[in-house]
Motif scaffolding. Structure first.
Motif, mmCIF file in Angstrom:
data_model
loop_
_atom_site.group_PDB
_atom_site.id
_atom_site.type_symbol
_atom_site.label_atom_id
_atom_site.label_comp_id
_atom_site.label_asym_id
_atom_site.label_seq_id
_atom_site.Cartn_x
_atom_site.Cartn_y
_atom_site.Cartn_z
ATOM 1 N N GLN A 64 -6.683 -0.539 2.600
ATOM 2 C CA GLN A 64 -5.639 -0.983 3.515
ATOM 3 C C GLN A 64 -4.537 -1.734 2.777
ATOM 4 N N LEU A 65 -4.914 -2.573 1.819
ATOM 5 C CA LEU A 65 -3.914 -3.321 1.052
ATOM 6 C C LEU A 65 -3.012 -2.387 0.252
ATOM 7 N N THR A 66 -3.605 -1.381 -0.359
ATOM 8 C CA THR A 66 -2.807 -0.423 -1.116
ATOM 9 C C THR A 66 -1.848 0.327 -0.206
ATOM 10 N N ALA A 67 -2.338 0.721 0.959
ATOM 11 C CA ALA A 67 -1.492 1.445 1.902
ATOM 12 C C ALA A 67 -0.347 0.574 2.409
ATOM 13 N N ASP A 68 -0.610 -0.699 2.640
ATOM 14 C CA ASP A 68 0.399 -1.578 3.230
ATOM 15 C C ASP A 68 1.420 -2.086 2.220
ATOM 16 N N PHE A 69 0.994 -2.301 0.968
ATOM 17 C CA PHE A 69 1.870 -2.977 0.006
ATOM 18 C C PHE A 69 2.099 -2.198 -1.285
ATOM 19 N N GLY A 70 1.429 -1.069 -1.455
ATOM 20 C CA GLY A 70 1.652 -0.245 -2.631
ATOM 21 C C GLY A 70 1.166 -0.860 -3.928
ATOM 22 N N ILE A 71 0.220 -1.787 -3.837
ATOM 23 C CA ILE A 71 -0.296 -2.448 -5.052
ATOM 24 C C ILE A 71 -1.665 -1.851 -5.415
ATOM 25 N N ASP A 72 -2.117 -2.110 -6.632
ATOM 26 C CA ASP A 72 -3.473 -1.731 -7.014
ATOM 27 C C ASP A 72 -4.450 -2.665 -6.320
ATOM 28 N N ALA A 73 -5.440 -2.102 -5.661
ATOM 29 C CA ALA A 73 -6.467 -2.900 -5.005
ATOM 30 C C ALA A 73 -7.799 -2.175 -5.115
ATOM 31 N N ILE A 74 -8.844 -2.939 -5.352
ATOM 32 C CA ILE A 74 -10.183 -2.373 -5.452
ATOM 33 C C ILE A 74 -11.131 -3.221 -4.619
#
Length: 275
Positions: A64-74
């Motif tokens: 969800q974080l990647t989708a919302d902010f375009g950052i790398d998240a794991i």
């Protein structure tokens, strides 16, 4: 002795607030307060590792974080009470994100038990998660922070005073975390690592509502009503309860260069409750 903290007085506000290029771990980050913190740090540009007991939730939160902010998240599985789990998860974060610059010790528990009825297992469980878990996270973080960093410990207003009946283990564990925050700040400043605490009052999240209702039920001997919990547990002076994002914004301040002059403090995010 040289302390590696730059003077950023000439930096523009946008640069002071930005976390671009920084790698962040948030424990207990799959929901509630932890996820709110992860969202604000991701919005500020950080790559985020969501660490949680439930790996599937951690991965879903990261997606969800990647989708919302375009950052790398794991998303990574982590039991903060286990040194082995924390260390192995930290190693996985370093492998996948390239390092760790910020570690937020958010995971915690607060089961209720009257002192006369409290088992050793109850006491040990609370301290294992709330206090040893902070030590485990901070230790794993500083072993990877070659160029400095920030550790933020989520304390509680219970780290400043007593609270409701049945919470002696929780209150003791949070006083310990507040003391640990001071000591770690002293020890780690020469390495360029700042350590801060954030002490929220009661914030209605999924876990907090369920735990507080259970505590009320234990004391009343009947089913607790979650809708009555906030009124019973807060004395807000701002006319409303805090939200998870209220606390997340304070954490963002702590981990950003806006607070570069600060270490060792625990910031009360309590709507004036402890005045």
């Amino acid at each position: 002795m040289t302390f590696p903290f730059a003077d950023v007085s000439a930096s523009p506000l946008t640069a002071l607030l930005s976390l671009t290029g920084r790698r962040v771990v948030v424990t207990g980050g799959a929901q509630g307060l932890g996820f709110a913190i992860a969202r604000r740090l991701a919005e500020a540009g950080a790559a985020v590792a969501v660490a949680d007991l439930q790996e599937d939730r951690a991965r879903a939160a990261a997606t969800q974080l990647t989708a919302d902010f375009g950052i790398d998240a794991i998303g990574v599985a982590m039991d903060v009470a286990s040194s082995a789990s924390v260390d192995s998860s930290a190693a996985a974060v370093v492998e996948r994100l390239g390092g760790i610059d910020v570690w937020v010790n958010n995971a915690g528990v607060f089961p209720s038990a009257a002192l006369g009825e409290m088992s050793d297992e109850h006491w040990d469980q609370v301290f294992a998660v709330n206090t040893r878990g902070v030590r485990n996270g901070a230790r794993a973080a500083v072993r990877t922070m070659a160029d400095g960093g920030v550790v933020v410990n989520i304390v509680s207003t219970a780290g400043f005073r007593g609270v409701a009946a049945g919470m002696s283990a929780y209150v003791s564990s949070k006083h310990a975390v507040r003391g640990l925050t001071k000591q770690l700040a002293l020890e780690l400043a020469p390495r360029g690592i700042r350590v801060l605490g954030v002490a929220p009052s009661y914030v209605p999240t999924e876990g907090n509502i369920a735990a507080a209702a259970a505590a009320m039920a234990d004391r009343a001997g009947e089913a607790g009503d979650p809708s009555t919990v906030p009124q019973a547990m807060t004395q807000s002076l701002i006319g409303r309860l805090g939200t998870p994002d209220d606390i997340a914004r304070v954490v963002l301040f702590c981990v950003s260069d806006l607070s570069l002059i600060m270490t060792g403090s625990t910031l009360l995010a309590d709507a004036g409750e402890t005045i």
